[in-house]
Every structure is written in C-alpha cells, then in structure tokens.
Design a protein around this motif. Sequence first.
Motif, short mmCIF file in Angstrom:
data_model
loop_
_atom_site.label_atom_id
_atom_site.label_comp_id
_atom_site.label_asym_id
_atom_site.label_seq_id
_atom_site.Cartn_x
_atom_site.Cartn_y
_atom_site.Cartn_z
N GLU A 1 -7.84 57.17 65.41
CA GLU A 1 -9.18 57.19 66.01
C GLU A 1 -10.18 57.77 65.00
OE1 GLU A 1 -11.18 59.51 69.76
OE2 GLU A 1 -9.20 58.58 70.06
N ARG A 2 -11.30 57.07 64.83
CA ARG A 2 -12.30 57.49 63.85
C ARG A 2 -13.20 58.58 64.42
NH1 ARG A 2 -13.41 57.30 58.29
NH2 ARG A 2 -15.47 58.24 58.14
N TRP B 1 -10.27 59.93 59.99
CA TRP B 1 -9.38 59.31 60.97
C TRP B 1 -8.38 60.35 61.47
CZ3 TRP B 1 -9.83 54.38 62.78
CH2 TRP B 1 -10.68 53.51 62.06
N GLY C 1 -15.04 53.03 59.02
CA GLY C 1 -14.74 52.85 60.43
C GLY C 1 -15.89 53.36 61.28
N GLU D 1 -13.92 54.24 66.79
CA GLU D 1 -13.06 53.07 66.59
C GLU D 1 -11.60 53.47 66.60
OE1 GLU D 1 -12.04 49.86 63.04
OE2 GLU D 1 -14.00 50.83 63.06
N PRO E 1 -4.91 53.41 58.61
CA PRO E 1 -6.27 53.92 58.47
C PRO E 1 -6.34 55.35 57.99
CG PRO E 1 -6.05 52.64 60.48
CD PRO E 1 -4.68 52.77 59.91
#
Length: 364
Positions: free
Chosen positions: A166-167, A172, A198, A202, A361
């Motif tokens: 999750e950004r 992240w 990101g 996101e 990510p």
Amino acid sequence: MTPPVTPLARLIAQRIAVEGPMRLDDYMRLCLLHPAHGYYATRDPFGAQGDFTTAPEISQMFGELVGLALAQAWLDQGSPAPFTLAELGPGRGTLMADILRATARVPGFRAAARVELVEASAHLRGVQRARLGEVTHRDRAEGLPEAPLFLVANEFFDALPIRQFERHPDGWRERMVSLRDGALALALGPPGDAARPGAPGEIREVCAEAIPVVAEVAGRIARHGGAAIVIDYGTWDGQGDSLQALRRHAPDDILAHPGEADLTAHVDFAPLAGTALAAGAAASCPVPQGEWLLSLGLAQRAARLTAAGDAGAAAAMERLTAPAAMGQLFKAMAIYPRHSPPPPGFNALPAAADPVPAGLPAGR
C-alpha cells in the motif's frame, strides 16, 4: 474483536505472538495447505456441497472445448509423440476426464498422451485417482518431464499466495496479519522504496509463486513444443485489493475462518505473459472466457446437447459466457512456441504490448 475461532486461527495467533506480524502470502499458504488444518488438505471444496463451483463442474462442454483446443494445437505442431498432457490444480479431476473423453476420437492423441497432474493436496490426489485411475502426480511444475507439453490451468493461479503493498507518503508499506486484542487483524509493515512511483492509497498485489511456475511451463514449450491454456479471473496489469474469502458459496472475511474458507486473488496476466516471453515462448492476448468459448463452438455444442435431451445445456452456456456471470471476469490466455500458430481462439500479443515485470513495489 472476536478471538480466534478455528484450530488454524489459534495456531496462527500463537505464531504471530512469538514471531511478530505475518506476511499475507505466508498466511494464505497456511490457510490453504497446512497439513492438518489447511483448506485444501481437509476437504473437497467443489460443487453445491462445497464452497464454490468451477467451470468444469458447471458443464462437460467446458472441458470438451478445452481438450479439443489442445488437440488442435497438437495437430498444428505435427502431432508429437509421446507428449505430456498436464493440468495444474486438477480439483476433482473433472476437467481432465472431460478432456480425455473429448479427445478420444482425435487419431493418435490419446495413445501419445502421458497424463500428469500437479497437485499439492493429498486429499484431492485421492479424489483424482478415483475419477481418472492411475495417473502421475507431481508436487510442482518443475517435476514435469522435459517433453512436448500440452497443459491447462483452470483457476490455479488465483489460489497462489500473494503479497500486498500500500502506497503511503513515506513509501510502500506491506500489508501484514497481526494481532489486535488477541484477534487476527491487518496491519502495515515499515515503509520502503519511497522512490518507486505510486498514487497515495494505491494497492499493488504481487504473486511471486506464479512466476517460476510459468517459467517452467513456458521453458518446456519453448524447448520441446506444446501449448498451455491458462483460464482464471483477473485483468491485465491489475491493481487494487482483490484478496477474497469464500465460504459456503458466500463472501467471508479473510481473517474470520482460517482453514475453513477458500482464499483467492485476481490474476494479473501481464507478468505471466512477460515471464513466458522471457522463457523463450510466445503468449497470446488474454481474451474473455465467454468470447473464447463461443469462438470454439460452445453455442453449437449446447444446441446439440439440448436437442439430445440435456435440459441444462442452455443455462450452463449462459453461466459460462454471460458478462454478468463468468464470461467477462474470467480470461483465457495461451502460451505456445514462437514458430507455431496460437491455439484456437487466441491471437498473439501485439508488438506494442508491454508485459509488466513481476517486481515487488516495496523492493523487497
């Protein structure tokens, strides 16, 4: 918060209390494959008495068309013999049984086929032997022979464990399973890889286990010939939170009943295609399941079955192809040799397509 309510939930809570928060892929792996309490290790999840129904269980037409598509690819490549006819995650063996029945009239196909099933569940292996007779089981795709390979994977990749990221403004953060007031709860790991782009909020999902499976399958196809047909629900270059639990044919909280609910996530087809290309094979554009099945003659087959007295054929076709049912969400993709035509119903990826690499990510 409700305390852990299943035996596996209690074991997971004890492990988190000692070791700290658990990654989502580790949680999924335990929920699905724990030898004593895992979902697939302890039950037959398919059909009305289980938790979900797959396309082969809806109608024999699905497996028949998959089998004939593989057989046509085999003919297009000169009918290599012998060859491996394989399935990843064969469930009850219904799909393979329908494939074998449909291809029995293709001259030479059955005689040349060596059936191999990749199945991790000891319980389901027994179910498959009861339906198919003696077959060769493999623990992993790496165990498949170095030979021409004609393979199907229906709702296999959606059950592989995923990680979620999750950004946040500081980078992240990985979603983890932790404890809150003694109950399982989602939490976030420390920040990492702030430079990777990101949008705020996101969510990206990564299925690292899918990559070596596709690499093994595509490598054999590139070296020896063959074709793989992958059918699953998902998107091209997907993002967002798609992790879901299903119990008794109804959605469930992913943390509510560990070991007693099915856990799946949408398949991102772009990394699968990119992996196949990197292994030396060709890949097709994903096509909606309904469009693919109709292109193979599903409507004509349903009409013949209806004329022969099968009152459920038309309803089954609707369920397999309607956009509001399985027709649009489920996609089919093929992997095949670069020098061969794609299997029936598929088109090669356009030159402009840019398959997404399978990086994390968070950069971990």
